[in-house]
Motif scaffolding. Sequence first.
Motif, PDB file in Angstrom:
ATOM      1  N   SER A  40     -29.318  12.033  36.526  1.00 59.08           N
ATOM      2  CA  SER A  40     -28.547  12.176  35.233  1.00 59.08           C
ATOM      3  C   SER A  40     -27.043  12.488  35.219  1.00 59.08           C
ATOM      4  O   SER A  40     -26.433  11.828  34.517  1.00 59.08           O
ATOM      5  N   GLU A  41     -26.662  13.117  36.186  1.00 52.40           N
ATOM      6  CA  GLU A  41     -25.135  13.478  36.412  1.00 52.40           C
ATOM      7  C   GLU A  41     -24.270  11.913  36.837  1.00 52.40           C
ATOM      8  O   GLU A  41     -23.531  11.989  36.329  1.00 52.40           O
ATOM      9  N   SER A  42     -24.906  11.773  37.888  1.00 52.87           N
ATOM     10  CA  SER A  42     -24.269  10.386  38.218  1.00 52.87           C
ATOM     11  C   SER A  42     -24.345   9.140  37.192  1.00 52.87           C
ATOM     12  O   SER A  42     -23.501   8.468  37.110  1.00 52.87           O
ATOM     13  N   PHE A  43     -25.525   9.188  36.419  1.00 48.95           N
ATOM     14  CA  PHE A  43     -25.658   8.137  35.442  1.00 48.95           C
ATOM     15  C   PHE A  43     -24.428   8.500  34.072  1.00 48.95           C
ATOM     16  O   PHE A  43     -23.698   7.529  33.807  1.00 48.95           O
ATOM     17  N   MET A  44     -24.149   9.838  33.972  1.00 52.89           N
ATOM     18  CA  MET A  44     -23.280  10.099  32.979  1.00 52.89           C
ATOM     19  C   MET A  44     -21.602   9.586  33.445  1.00 52.89           C
ATOM     20  O   MET A  44     -20.950   9.090  32.770  1.00 52.89           O
ATOM     21  N   TYR A  45     -21.588   9.938  34.732  1.00 53.98           N
ATOM     22  CA  TYR A  45     -20.252   9.739  35.320  1.00 53.98           C
ATOM     23  C   TYR A  45     -20.162   8.155  35.273  1.00 53.98           C
ATOM     24  O   TYR A  45     -19.075   7.426  35.085  1.00 53.98           O
ATOM     25  N   VAL A  46     -20.993   7.445  35.820  1.00 56.64           N
ATOM     26  CA  VAL A  46     -21.046   5.750  35.681  1.00 56.64           C
ATOM     27  C   VAL A  46     -20.795   5.526  34.323  1.00 56.64           C
ATOM     28  O   VAL A  46     -19.884   4.528  34.108  1.00 56.64           O
ATOM     29  N   LEU A  47     -21.351   5.870  33.326  1.00 55.34           N
ATOM     30  CA  LEU A  47     -21.380   5.478  32.133  1.00 55.34           C
ATOM     31  C   LEU A  47     -19.848   5.711  31.604  1.00 55.34           C
ATOM     32  O   LEU A  47     -19.142   4.742  31.026  1.00 55.34           O
ATOM     33  N   MET A  48     -19.353   6.844  31.963  1.00 49.21           N
ATOM     34  CA  MET A  48     -17.962   7.094  31.449  1.00 49.21           C
ATOM     35  C   MET A  48     -16.953   6.172  32.110  1.00 49.21           C
ATOM     36  O   MET A  48     -16.002   5.759  31.601  1.00 49.21           O
ATOM     37  N   ARG A  49     -17.159   6.082  33.421  1.00 50.37           N
ATOM     38  CA  ARG A  49     -16.111   5.057  34.146  1.00 50.37           C
ATOM     39  C   ARG A  49     -16.345   3.514  33.809  1.00 50.37           C
ATOM     40  O   ARG A  49     -15.190   2.904  33.790  1.00 50.37           O
ATOM     41  N   ALA A  50     -17.472   3.083  33.921  1.00 47.24           N
ATOM     42  CA  ALA A  50     -17.815   1.803  33.517  1.00 47.24           C
ATOM     43  C   ALA A  50     -17.457   0.942  32.157  1.00 47.24           C
ATOM     44  O   ALA A  50     -16.920   0.131  32.087  1.00 47.24           O
ATOM     45  N   TYR A  51     -18.026   1.942  30.988  1.00 50.34           N
ATOM     46  CA  TYR A  51     -17.980   1.805  29.860  1.00 50.34           C
ATOM     47  C   TYR A  51     -17.062   2.511  28.993  1.00 50.34           C
ATOM     48  O   TYR A  51     -17.199   2.317  27.628  1.00 50.34           O
ATOM     49  N   SER A  52     -16.360   3.521  29.537  1.00 50.18           N
ATOM     50  CA  SER A  52     -15.570   4.417  28.725  1.00 50.18           C
ATOM     51  C   SER A  52     -16.370   5.203  27.551  1.00 50.18           C
ATOM     52  O   SER A  52     -15.991   5.668  26.626  1.00 50.18           O
ATOM     53  N   VAL A  53     -17.478   5.595  28.007  1.00 54.66           N
ATOM     54  CA  VAL A  53     -18.601   6.257  27.042  1.00 54.66           C
ATOM     55  C   VAL A  53     -17.980   7.726  26.968  1.00 54.66           C
ATOM     56  O   VAL A  53     -17.618   8.379  27.770  1.00 54.66           O
ATOM     57  N   ASP A  54     -18.002   8.133  25.658  1.00 55.38           N
ATOM     58  CA  ASP A  54     -17.428   9.487  25.259  1.00 55.38           C
ATOM     59  C   ASP A  54     -18.191  10.454  26.048  1.00 55.38           C
ATOM     60  O   ASP A  54     -19.459  10.224  26.379  1.00 55.38           O
ATOM     61  N   PHE A  55     -17.775  11.661  26.444  1.00 60.58           N
ATOM     62  CA  PHE A  55     -18.510  12.680  27.351  1.00 60.58           C
ATOM     63  C   PHE A  55     -19.782  13.179  26.701  1.00 60.58           C
ATOM     64  O   PHE A  55     -20.800  13.183  27.260  1.00 60.58           O
ATOM     65  N   HIS A  56     -19.606  13.451  25.433  1.00 65.22           N
ATOM     66  CA  HIS A  56     -20.849  13.931  24.510  1.00 65.22           C
ATOM     67  C   HIS A  56     -22.021  12.873  24.404  1.00 65.22           C
ATOM     68  O   HIS A  56     -23.049  13.012  24.736  1.00 65.22           O
ATOM     69  N   ALA A  57     -21.469  11.766  24.329  1.00 67.09           N
ATOM     70  CA  ALA A  57     -22.539  10.551  24.314  1.00 67.09           C
ATOM     71  C   ALA A  57     -23.156  10.249  25.734  1.00 67.09           C
ATOM     72  O   ALA A  57     -24.254  10.136  25.950  1.00 67.09           O
ATOM     73  N   ALA A  58     -22.364  10.252  26.587  1.00 63.21           N
ATOM     74  CA  ALA A  58     -22.870  10.106  28.119  1.00 63.21           C
ATOM     75  C   ALA A  58     -23.656  11.463  28.462  1.00 63.21           C
ATOM     76  O   ALA A  58     -24.734  11.138  29.101  1.00 63.21           O
TER      77      ALA A  58
END
Length: 90
Positions: A40-58
């Motif tokens: 779950s943590e690596s998925f959050m990080y990759v979402l934020m880096r690859a797609y600029s997903v907001d922290f709360h959404a990630a």
Amino acid sequence: MISTPCLLDPAAEELKLRDITGGVAVARAARSLLGERFDSESFMYVLMRAYSVDFHAARDASRWHEFENGPRALSDADLEVLLAPWVATN
């Protein structure tokens, strides 16, 4: 256990380059790219880096049912809706 960014950044870069449609497809591609580092943590990080997903959404996306089976787990449909502002959909 979260991996160091130097191990996760290549997966984020690869996701950026792929023509992926939908949040579940992104999650599955991330799982494929990260292998045993996928959590779950690596998925959050990759979402934020690859797609600029907001922290709360990630953070919310990290509750996807394939990580968590509790009452707050997100279904595939929930993940699609959550990530729709950042990830292209059909």
